[in-house]
Write a protein that holds these residues in place. Structure first.
Motif, short mmCIF file in Angstrom:
data_model
loop_
_atom_site.label_atom_id
_atom_site.label_comp_id
_atom_site.label_asym_id
_atom_site.label_seq_id
_atom_site.Cartn_x
_atom_site.Cartn_y
_atom_site.Cartn_z
N HIS A 59 -2.18 6.15 10.08
CA HIS A 59 -2.70 7.31 10.80
C HIS A 59 -3.54 8.24 9.92
CE1 HIS A 59 0.92 8.79 8.85
NE2 HIS A 59 0.48 10.02 9.04
N ASN A 60 -3.32 8.23 8.60
CA ASN A 60 -4.07 9.17 7.76
C ASN A 60 -4.64 8.54 6.48
OD1 ASN A 60 -1.65 8.82 6.40
ND2 ASN A 60 -1.28 11.01 6.06
N LEU A 61 -4.64 7.23 6.40
CA LEU A 61 -5.13 6.55 5.21
C LEU A 61 -6.60 6.86 4.95
CD1 LEU A 61 -4.83 4.56 2.88
CD2 LEU A 61 -5.29 2.71 4.50
N GLU A 62 -7.42 6.79 5.98
CA GLU A 62 -8.85 7.02 5.81
C GLU A 62 -9.13 8.43 5.30
OE1 GLU A 62 -12.37 6.48 8.85
OE2 GLU A 62 -11.07 4.70 8.84
N GLN A 63 -8.43 9.41 5.87
CA GLN A 63 -8.61 10.79 5.43
C GLN A 63 -8.15 10.96 3.98
OE1 GLN A 63 -6.60 13.72 7.81
NE2 GLN A 63 -7.22 15.40 6.51
N PHE A 64 -7.01 10.34 3.63
CA PHE A 64 -6.52 10.41 2.26
C PHE A 64 -7.55 9.85 1.28
CE2 PHE A 64 -4.44 8.21 -1.29
CZ PHE A 64 -3.89 9.31 -1.95
N LEU A 65 -8.11 8.68 1.61
CA LEU A 65 -9.10 8.05 0.73
C LEU A 65 -10.34 8.92 0.59
CD1 LEU A 65 -8.79 4.31 1.78
CD2 LEU A 65 -8.06 5.34 -0.39
N ALA A 66 -10.70 9.63 1.64
CA ALA A 66 -11.89 10.47 1.60
C ALA A 66 -11.67 11.72 0.73
CB ALA A 66 -12.28 10.90 3.01
N GLN A 115 -7.89 -0.99 -6.13
CA GLN A 115 -9.16 -1.56 -5.68
C GLN A 115 -10.06 -0.52 -5.01
OE1 GLN A 115 -8.27 -5.01 -3.26
NE2 GLN A 115 -6.87 -5.81 -4.80
N GLN A 116 -9.47 0.59 -4.56
CA GLN A 116 -10.24 1.65 -3.92
C GLN A 116 -10.79 2.65 -4.94
OE1 GLN A 116 -10.96 1.23 -0.63
NE2 GLN A 116 -9.74 -0.60 -0.99
N GLY A 117 -10.61 2.35 -6.23
CA GLY A 117 -11.22 3.17 -7.26
C GLY A 117 -10.32 4.16 -7.97
N PHE A 118 -9.01 4.12 -7.72
CA PHE A 118 -8.12 5.01 -8.45
C PHE A 118 -8.00 4.52 -9.88
CE2 PHE A 118 -7.14 6.06 -4.14
CZ PHE A 118 -6.81 7.41 -4.18
N GLU A 119 -8.18 5.44 -10.84
CA GLU A 119 -8.21 5.05 -12.25
C GLU A 119 -6.85 4.55 -12.72
OE1 GLU A 119 -9.91 8.26 -14.51
OE2 GLU A 119 -11.64 8.37 -13.18
N GLU A 120 -5.79 5.18 -12.25
CA GLU A 120 -4.43 4.77 -12.61
C GLU A 120 -3.61 4.71 -11.34
OE1 GLU A 120 -2.46 6.83 -15.99
OE2 GLU A 120 -4.21 8.13 -15.89
N SER A 121 -3.11 3.54 -10.97
CA SER A 121 -2.23 3.45 -9.80
C SER A 121 -0.94 2.77 -10.22
CB SER A 121 -2.90 2.73 -8.63
OG SER A 121 -3.28 1.43 -8.99
N TYR A 122 0.17 3.31 -9.73
CA TYR A 122 1.49 2.85 -10.12
C TYR A 122 2.36 2.57 -8.91
CZ TYR A 122 0.20 4.94 -14.61
OH TYR A 122 -0.45 5.26 -15.77
N SER A 123 3.22 1.59 -9.05
CA SER A 123 4.28 1.33 -8.07
C SER A 123 5.56 1.88 -8.67
CB SER A 123 4.40 -0.18 -7.85
OG SER A 123 5.57 -0.47 -7.12
N LEU A 124 6.28 2.70 -7.91
CA LEU A 124 7.54 3.28 -8.39
C LEU A 124 8.64 2.24 -8.32
CD1 LEU A 124 9.03 5.79 -9.44
CD2 LEU A 124 9.52 6.37 -7.05
N ASP A 125 9.11 1.82 -9.49
CA ASP A 125 10.17 0.81 -9.55
C ASP A 125 11.44 1.32 -8.88
OD1 ASP A 125 8.56 -0.96 -10.94
OD2 ASP A 125 9.30 -0.36 -12.90
N GLY A 126 11.98 0.52 -7.98
CA GLY A 126 13.20 0.89 -7.27
C GLY A 126 12.96 1.74 -6.04
N GLY A 127 11.74 2.26 -5.90
CA GLY A 127 11.38 3.05 -4.73
C GLY A 127 12.24 4.29 -4.53
#
Length: 98
Positions: A45-52, A79-91
């Motif tokens: 619902h808000n991915l496009e706005q977030f990316l913008a 892939q959308q151009g974020f210089e550093e992207s991380y996955s939070l281990d264990g969520g």
């Protein structure tokens, strides 16, 4: 550069040190029931706005339930151009109850 993994302890330190973009990709009801302070809920619902609007120079940390779905999402944001992207281990389940 591909996404990286981040531990809960590292995120806790990072949040105290510098600006971080923290997003939560769980379903809306789970997010509403509890989330890491400062996290933004991101979904279709808000991915496009977030990316913008997002600052791609800030570290981006993706949180899901257990740290599985966030890996694919972190890769996507990378892939959308974020210089550093991380996955939070264990969520979110690994985040200490406050």
């Amino acid at each position: 550069m591909p996404f990286k993994h981040m531990s809960v302890a590292t995120l806790q330190s990072l949040l105290n040190e510098k600006p971080v973009t923290l997003i939560d990709i769980r379903d809306p009801a789970s997010f509403a029931a509890g989330h890491i302070e400062g996290a933004q809920h991101i979904g279709n619902h808000n991915l496009e706005q977030f990316l913008a609007e997002a600052d791609r120079s800030l570290p981006l940390v993706v949180c899901c339930y257990h740290g599985n779905s966030s890996q694919g999402a972190a890769d996507y944001f990378n892939q959308q151009g974020f210089e550093e992207s991380y996955s939070l281990d264990g969520g979110f389940t690994a985040w200490p109850a406050s």
